[in-house]
Design a protein around this motif. Structure first.
Motif, PDB file in Angstrom:
ATOM      1  N   SER A  29       4.469   5.715  -5.335  1.00 54.45           N
ATOM      2  CA  SER A  29       4.739   5.718  -6.773  1.00 54.45           C
ATOM      3  C   SER A  29       3.874   6.726  -7.510  1.00 54.45           C
ATOM      4  CB  SER A  29       4.526   4.315  -7.348  1.00 54.45           C
ATOM      5  OG  SER A  29       3.155   3.949  -7.299  1.00 54.45           O
ATOM      6  N   SER A  30       2.712   7.041  -6.932  1.00 50.27           N
ATOM      7  CA  SER A  30       1.813   8.018  -7.552  1.00 50.27           C
ATOM      8  C   SER A  30       2.211   9.449  -7.242  1.00 50.27           C
ATOM      9  CB  SER A  30       0.368   7.783  -7.081  1.00 50.27           C
ATOM     10  OG  SER A  30      -0.095   6.517  -7.495  1.00 50.27           O
ATOM     11  N   THR A  31       3.081   9.629  -6.252  1.00 53.88           N
ATOM     12  CA  THR A  31       3.475  10.976  -5.854  1.00 53.88           C
ATOM     13  C   THR A  31       4.924  11.294  -6.241  1.00 53.88           C
ATOM     14  OG1 THR A  31       4.012  10.133  -3.638  1.00 53.88           O
ATOM     15  CG2 THR A  31       1.821  11.088  -3.958  1.00 53.88           C
ATOM     16  N   ILE A  32       5.856  10.407  -5.883  1.00 58.09           N
ATOM     17  CA  ILE A  32       7.270  10.683  -6.175  1.00 58.09           C
ATOM     18  C   ILE A  32       7.766   9.935  -7.410  1.00 58.09           C
ATOM     19  CG2 ILE A  32       7.747  11.140  -3.748  1.00 58.09           C
ATOM     20  CD1 ILE A  32       9.096   8.406  -3.574  1.00 58.09           C
ATOM     21  N   GLY A  33       6.943   8.987  -7.907  1.00 57.42           N
ATOM     22  CA  GLY A  33       7.337   8.226  -9.087  1.00 57.42           C
ATOM     23  C   GLY A  33       7.729   6.803  -8.755  1.00 57.42           C
ATOM     24  N   ARG A  34       7.672   5.946  -9.761  1.00 61.24           N
ATOM     25  CA  ARG A  34       7.922   4.518  -9.600  1.00 61.24           C
ATOM     26  C   ARG A  34       9.337   4.220  -9.113  1.00 61.24           C
ATOM     27  NH1 ARG A  34      10.538   0.959 -12.583  1.00 61.24           N
ATOM     28  NH2 ARG A  34       9.945  -1.254 -12.543  1.00 61.24           N
ATOM     29  N   SER A  35      10.336   4.745  -9.802  1.00 66.72           N
ATOM     30  CA  SER A  35      11.728   4.399  -9.484  1.00 66.72           C
ATOM     31  C   SER A  35      12.146   4.834  -8.077  1.00 66.72           C
ATOM     32  CB  SER A  35      12.679   4.985 -10.531  1.00 66.72           C
ATOM     33  OG  SER A  35      12.447   4.400 -11.791  1.00 66.72           O
ATOM     34  N   PRO A  36      11.888   6.090  -7.663  1.00 71.05           N
ATOM     35  CA  PRO A  36      12.239   6.473  -6.291  1.00 71.05           C
ATOM     36  C   PRO A  36      11.508   5.645  -5.243  1.00 71.05           C
ATOM     37  CG  PRO A  36      11.829   8.420  -7.624  1.00 71.05           C
ATOM     38  CD  PRO A  36      11.389   7.241  -8.440  1.00 71.05           C
ATOM     39  N   ALA A  37      10.241   5.298  -5.535  1.00 73.92           N
ATOM     40  CA  ALA A  37       9.471   4.499  -4.576  1.00 73.92           C
ATOM     41  C   ALA A  37      10.077   3.115  -4.421  1.00 73.92           C
ATOM     42  CB  ALA A  37       8.016   4.395  -5.025  1.00 73.92           C
ATOM     43  N   LEU A  38      10.517   2.506  -5.532  1.00 72.43           N
ATOM     44  CA  LEU A  38      11.109   1.172  -5.470  1.00 72.43           C
ATOM     45  C   LEU A  38      12.488   1.205  -4.803  1.00 72.43           C
ATOM     46  CD1 LEU A  38      10.114  -0.323  -8.943  1.00 72.43           C
ATOM     47  CD2 LEU A  38       9.152  -0.875  -6.702  1.00 72.43           C
ATOM     48  N   ARG A  39      13.251   2.267  -5.042  1.00 71.65           N
ATOM     49  CA  ARG A  39      14.559   2.377  -4.378  1.00 71.65           C
ATOM     50  C   ARG A  39      14.387   2.501  -2.866  1.00 71.65           C
ATOM     51  NH1 ARG A  39      16.037   5.559  -9.020  1.00 71.65           N
ATOM     52  NH2 ARG A  39      15.491   7.488  -7.919  1.00 71.65           N
ATOM     53  N   ALA A  40      13.413   3.292  -2.459  1.00 71.40           N
ATOM     54  CA  ALA A  40      13.144   3.440  -1.025  1.00 71.40           C
ATOM     55  C   ALA A  40      12.672   2.118  -0.431  1.00 71.40           C
ATOM     56  CB  ALA A  40      12.098   4.535  -0.795  1.00 71.40           C
ATOM     57  N   PHE A  41      11.884   1.380  -1.205  1.00 67.86           N
ATOM     58  CA  PHE A  41      11.394   0.083  -0.740  1.00 67.86           C
ATOM     59  C   PHE A  41      12.549  -0.898  -0.550  1.00 67.86           C
ATOM     60  CE2 PHE A  41       9.891  -4.242  -1.786  1.00 67.86           C
ATOM     61  CZ  PHE A  41       8.960  -4.404  -0.769  1.00 67.86           C
ATOM     62  N   ARG A  42      13.492  -0.910  -1.468  1.00 66.81           N
ATOM     63  CA  ARG A  42      14.637  -1.809  -1.339  1.00 66.81           C
ATOM     64  C   ARG A  42      15.419  -1.511  -0.043  1.00 66.81           C
ATOM     65  NH1 ARG A  42      17.371  -5.128  -4.830  1.00 66.81           N
ATOM     66  NH2 ARG A  42      16.193  -4.363  -6.637  1.00 66.81           N
ATOM     67  N   LYS A  43      15.619  -0.238   0.238  1.00 58.31           N
ATOM     68  CA  LYS A  43      16.319   0.126   1.474  1.00 58.31           C
ATOM     69  C   LYS A  43      15.531  -0.329   2.700  1.00 58.31           C
ATOM     70  CE  LYS A  43      18.624   4.203  -0.476  1.00 58.31           C
ATOM     71  NZ  LYS A  43      18.730   5.688  -0.422  1.00 58.31           N
ATOM     72  N   GLN A  44      14.211  -0.194   2.624  1.00 58.60           N
ATOM     73  CA  GLN A  44      13.362  -0.610   3.742  1.00 58.60           C
ATOM     74  C   GLN A  44      13.458  -2.105   3.983  1.00 58.60           C
ATOM     75  OE1 GLN A  44       9.218   0.367   3.174  1.00 58.60           O
ATOM     76  NE2 GLN A  44       8.725   0.128   5.350  1.00 58.60           N
ATOM     77  N   ILE A  45      13.455  -2.887   2.899  1.00 52.80           N
ATOM     78  CA  ILE A  45      13.563  -4.340   3.037  1.00 52.80           C
ATOM     79  C   ILE A  45      14.913  -4.730   3.621  1.00 52.80           C
ATOM     80  CG2 ILE A  45      13.653  -6.523   1.761  1.00 52.80           C
ATOM     81  CD1 ILE A  45      10.849  -5.398   2.157  1.00 52.80           C
ATOM     82  N   ARG A  46      15.953  -4.038   3.215  1.00 53.44           N
ATOM     83  CA  ARG A  46      17.275  -4.327   3.770  1.00 53.44           C
ATOM     84  C   ARG A  46      17.296  -4.089   5.276  1.00 53.44           C
ATOM     85  NH1 ARG A  46      21.213  -1.658  -0.894  1.00 53.44           N
ATOM     86  NH2 ARG A  46      20.892  -3.320  -2.447  1.00 53.44           N
ATOM     87  N   ALA A  48       0.834  -1.210   0.000  1.00 49.85           N
ATOM     88  CA  ALA A  48       0.000   0.000   0.000  1.00 49.85           C
ATOM     89  C   ALA A  48       0.861   1.249   0.000  1.00 49.85           C
ATOM     90  CB  ALA A  48      -0.930  -0.009   1.213  1.00 49.85           C
ATOM     91  N   ASP A  49       1.920   1.252   0.793  1.00 46.93           N
ATOM     92  CA  ASP A  49       2.805   2.420   0.872  1.00 46.93           C
ATOM     93  C   ASP A  49       3.505   2.682  -0.460  1.00 46.93           C
ATOM     94  OD1 ASP A  49       2.108   2.779   3.500  1.00 46.93           O
ATOM     95  OD2 ASP A  49       3.925   1.856   4.320  1.00 46.93           O
ATOM     96  N   VAL A  50       4.023   1.633  -1.085  1.00 46.13           N
ATOM     97  CA  VAL A  50       4.750   1.825  -2.342  1.00 46.13           C
ATOM     98  C   VAL A  50       3.816   2.283  -3.456  1.00 46.13           C
ATOM     99  CG1 VAL A  50       6.143   0.707  -4.121  1.00 46.13           C
ATOM    100  CG2 VAL A  50       6.569   0.201  -1.724  1.00 46.13           C
ATOM    101  N   LEU A  51       2.621   1.713  -3.538  1.00 49.82           N
ATOM    102  CA  LEU A  51       1.674   2.143  -4.564  1.00 49.82           C
ATOM    103  C   LEU A  51       1.324   3.619  -4.393  1.00 49.82           C
ATOM    104  CD1 LEU A  51      -0.752  -0.924  -4.831  1.00 49.82           C
ATOM    105  CD2 LEU A  51       0.996  -0.214  -6.471  1.00 49.82           C
ATOM    106  N   THR A  52       1.160   4.048  -3.143  1.00 50.33           N
ATOM    107  CA  THR A  52       0.866   5.461  -2.878  1.00 50.33           C
ATOM    108  C   THR A  52       2.057   6.335  -3.253  1.00 50.33           C
ATOM    109  OG1 THR A  52      -0.657   4.904  -1.079  1.00 50.33           O
ATOM    110  CG2 THR A  52       0.231   7.134  -1.115  1.00 50.33           C
TER     111      THR A  52
END
Length: 220
Positions: free
Chosen positions: A193-210, A187-191
Motif C-alpha cells: 500500500s505504501s508503494t502501489i497504493g491502497r486500492s491496488p494492494a487491497l484488490r491484489a489481496f482479495r485475489k490472493q484470499i480467493r 505485512a505484505d499489504v501494508l508494504t
C-alpha cells in the motif's frame, strides 16, 4: 486547586494525555463533552483516563487492516457484525476502551440490529484491532473487557494475542482464521500500500484470499 476544561487541553497528533483520579461519573461527563464525532480515542482503567490523538499514519494502517479483515470475512463467507471504534465500558469493573476496529464473528448473531451495547448482557467483541499500542491503560482495559483475540500493529508489524488465564499471550496464528498466514499477509499489504497504493494492494489481496480459500477447508 486549578480546574481545567477539556476545551483548554490540546493533545497534539501522536501524543497521549493521562488524567489520574478520574471517577466514573467524571469519566462519563468527559465522554459526553468529547462527543461521538471526534478523532481522539480514549482508554479508562482504574480511575486513569487516557486521551490519545492518532497520527494520519495510524488512521491509514488501522483502516487498511480493518479492510483486510472485512475482505477475508467476505471471501470466506463468514458472517460478522462490525462495530468500528464503539466505546465499550462497564462501571462495575471500572474500565472503558475504544478499539481502532472491532468485530463480532463467533457472536455475530446476538449483535444483529444492536444500536447500543450493554456489556452486562452483551458479549465483548471477538476480535479487536489496535495500532501503535504502548499504553498499560489500554491493555488493562482490553483484559478487563475480555476480548478473546487482539491484533496489535506497531510500526507496520502485526502481532496477534489471545486471552489465556486473564493475560494476553502472543501467538503466531489467528484462532479466528487458522488456515491463513495472517502475519505475513498483513505485512505484505501494508508494504504494498505504501508503494502501489491502497486500492491496488487491497484488490491484489482479495485475489490472493480467493486463491488461498480454494485450498482451505473451513468447518462451521
Amino acid at each position: 486547586m486549578v480546574t481545567l476544561q477539556l476545551r483548554q487541553l490540546d493533545v497534539p497528533p501522536g501524543q497521549r494525555l493521562l488524567i489520574h483520579d478520574v471517577d466514573w461519573s467524571e469519566f462519563e461527563q468527559i465522554l459526553n463533552e468529547l462527543g461521538e464525532k471526534r478523532t481522539a480515542r480514549i482508554a479508562y482503567s482504574q480511575k486513569t483516563l487516557e486521551i490519545r490523538m492518532p497520527l494520519p499514519k495510524h488512521e491509514r494502517e488501522k483502516s487498511i487492516i480493518g479492510d483486510l479483515v472485512k475482505i477475508i470475512l467476505e471471501e470466506l463467507e463468514i458472517d460478522c457484525e462490525c462495530f468500528g471504534s464503539t466505546t465499550f465500558k462497564r462501571q462495575e469493573m471500572g474500565y472503558g476502551i475504544e478499539p481502532d476496529e472491532c468485530f463480532y464473528i463467533q457472536n455475530h448473531q446476538v449483535m444483529v440490529g444492536k444500536e447500543r451495547i450493554d456489556l452486562s448482557v452483551d458479549p465483548p467483541p471477538d476480535l479487536a484491532i489496535e495500532v501503535d499500542v504502548t499504553s498499560k491503560t489500554q491493555m488493562e482495559s482490553y483484559i478487563s473487557l475480555a476480548v478473546p483475540e487482539l491484533w496489535l500493529c506497531d510500526r507496520g508489524e502485526l502481532k496477534i494475542y489471545t486471552l489465556q488465564s486473564g493475560q494476553y499471550q502472543s501467538v503466531s496464528t489467528s484462532p479466528t482464521f487458522p488456515g491463513l498466514p495472517i502475519l505475513d499477509l498483513v505485512a505484505d499489504v501494508l508494504t504494498q500500500s505504501s508503494t502501489i497504493g491502497r486500492s491496488p494492494a487491497l484488490r491484489a489481496f482479495r485475489k490472493q484470499i480467493r486463491n488461498l480459500n480454494s485450498q482451505i477447508s473451513y468447518g462451521d
